[in-house]
Structures are given as C-alpha cells and as structure tokens.
Write an enzyme that holds these catalytic residues in place. Structure first.
Site, PDB file in Angstrom:
ATOM      1  N   GLU A  35      44.632 -78.434-105.189  1.00  0.00           N
ATOM      2  CA  GLU A  35      44.614 -78.402-106.905  1.00  0.00           C
ATOM      3  C   GLU A  35      45.634 -79.095-107.676  1.00  0.00           C
ATOM      4  OE1 GLU A  35      43.828 -75.703-110.567  1.00  0.00           O
ATOM      5  OE2 GLU A  35      44.542 -74.938-108.951  1.00  0.00           O
ATOM      6  N   GLU A  64      38.312 -69.950-115.354  1.00  0.00           N
ATOM      7  CA  GLU A  64      39.879 -69.773-115.323  1.00  0.00           C
ATOM      8  C   GLU A  64      40.282 -69.892-116.634  1.00  0.00           C
ATOM      9  OE1 GLU A  64      42.546 -70.545-111.647  1.00  0.00           O
ATOM     10  OE2 GLU A  64      42.960 -72.085-113.101  1.00  0.00           O
TER      11      GLU A  64
END
Length: 277
Positions: free
Chosen positions: A150, A249
């Site tokens: 990520e 998120e």
C-alpha cells in the site's frame, strides 16, 4: 456488473467502543458482511474470530506488525537492518491470518530512517524491500495467502513513508514478480499524491487486491465534504469489473452508524452482493 462489497475497518470505525471484539459486533449489526483490522495483535486471535463468527463477519485484511512504535517505526519491510524483525512479524501475521480465516496481509514498507535523505537511501531500501517481499511471497504461498503493498501519502499522512505512489509500488511488484503479491489501492492516498484517479484506477486495477476509501482532505466518510465524487468512483470500479473488497478506512465525523447513510443509500440503489460474488 455486480455491486461492490464493503468491509468495515474496525481500527477506524466505531471508535466509541472499547476493544476490537465490540467493534466487530457493531460492524455486523450495521449490515457489514466483512471487516478488516490494522493491527489485531493486542487481542487474542480466538477472541476476534469468535466475535466475527457471532455476527457472520468475514475478516478480509490485516497488517504486518508496525515494529517499535516508540521509536517511530511504521512497518519494517523496507527498513535496512530490520530484516529479522520483519520476518518475525510476518510469522505473527500469518498465525493471526490463519486463526481469523483472513486471506490478505498488508506488508508494510516502513519509513525512511530518521535523519536520512530519502533519495540517498532509496536504492538500499528498495533492495531490502525486494528481498523481504520475495521471502514473504514464499511464506504466504505455503498458506494460500496474498500479500499487499500500500502506497501511503507523504504530503499529509506520513512524510517519511518509503512507499508513496502507485507507480513506485507497481514497479516493485513487477521486479518481485510473484502472483500472490498485489497492490492495495487507498483512494485517499492516491488522490493526495497523484490525482488522476480515473486513469490510475484503470491502469492499476488489474493488479489491485484491495481498495480503501475516505474523503479528501479530511479523511471522513465518502459523503463528507471534500474533493472526491464517490458515486462516480464506485461506478468506475464497477464498470472496470473490480471484484475485491472496498474497505471503509475513514474517521467518522460523528456517530459511526449515522454516518453510514452513504452506504445504506448505495445498498438501496445497487443491492448487496450475493454470497460467493
């Protein structure tokens, strides 16, 4: 085109509730069928697995341990001299993933060492990262698990993070060349670093194993004020055939459940994915 599948990131959502088991139960009660956890390591995996089972939640993502937080560590994958600690953390993550039935682990790259010049250490850090990723791919393959990379933005969130653009992550994945390593697309970070979301989503989605969302710049709900048009982005993901999960998120602007009105509206319009989709 199947509707998108959403997972509740319980490291962020339901902050009013103490402990991950309570947050997992709240996620299931709110209509989620999947959840993800940043770092589950403060709780016994059995307690988390039991809480998820009670409300029919599938765990879909966890991170590798961050390292020594008191020393400013935020992942170890690319950090010179911390290879042994990365491998120990990977083993712990695999144990949790197996206990939780979780198929994906975010392999955190970590930060440029304090006081070091990013450009000067980039080559060494990439070499370390490639070595650790090849090792991780082998370990994960034995357990039928997927590792994710990520990029995290270095303009707002973490100025010293090593991996900060989709282009950098894709180049590293190409060099490693392992099919069970994929890209984790956090739209919040991608927008801040590079913009061009339509082009980048279309280019990189074939290599993406997980998506995460939050509004920019405040990192609130997709429906909160900001510069991203999430109805358009969700339609784009559908049109491009994305089949993975979309992780929520974000930092709730108020009550988490009330703030899920955007998701209930999506479900009302598109329906929920059927089991197995």
């Amino acid at each position: 085109m199947a509707p998108l599948r959403f997972s509740a990131n319980v490291s962020w959502l339901f902050p009013e509730l103490p402990g991950l088991p309570a947050r997992l139960r709240a996620a299931g009660s709110s209509g989620f069928e999947a959840a993800e956890v940043g770092w589950p390591y403060g709780e016994p995996p059995e307690a988390l697995a039991r809480a998820a089972r009670e409300v029919g939640l599938q765990l879909v993502l966890i991170n590798t341990p961050p390292g020594d937080r008191e020393k400013g560590e935020m992942g170890l994958g690319a950090v010179p001299g911390r290879q042994a600690a990365f491998r120990d953390g990977l083993e712990q993550a695999v144990l949790y993933a197996k206990a939780l039935g979780c198929p994906r682990i975010h392999l955190m790259a970590g930060r440029v060492p304090q006081g070091a010049d990013r450009a000067a250490v980039r080559g060494e850090m990439e070499t370390v990262f490639l070595e650790n990723l090849r090792h991780a791919a082998g370990v994960l393959a034995q357990e039928n698990l997927v590792g994710l990379l990520e990029p995290i933005n270095t303009r707002i969130t973490d100025p010293r993070y090593f991996l900060d653009t989709p282009q950098q992550a894709a180049a590293i994945l190409e060099k490693v060349g392992r099919p069970n390593l994929q890209l984790q697309m956090d739209i919040f970070h991608w927008q801040i670093m590079d913009g061009n979301l339509t082009g980048n989503i279309r280019e990189f989605l074939p290599f993406v194993g997980h998506v995460q969302v939050a509004q920019v710049p405040g990192r609130g709900e997709p429906s909160s004020p900001g510069e991203l048009n999430f109805p358009y982005l969700f339609q784009l993901l559908e049109d491009e055939g994305y089949k993975g999960f979309v992780g929520c998120e974000y930092q709730p602007r108020g009550d988490t459940v009330e703030g899920l009105s955007w998701l209930r509206s999506y479900w009302d319009k598109r329906g929920r994915p059927q089991a197995g989709q």
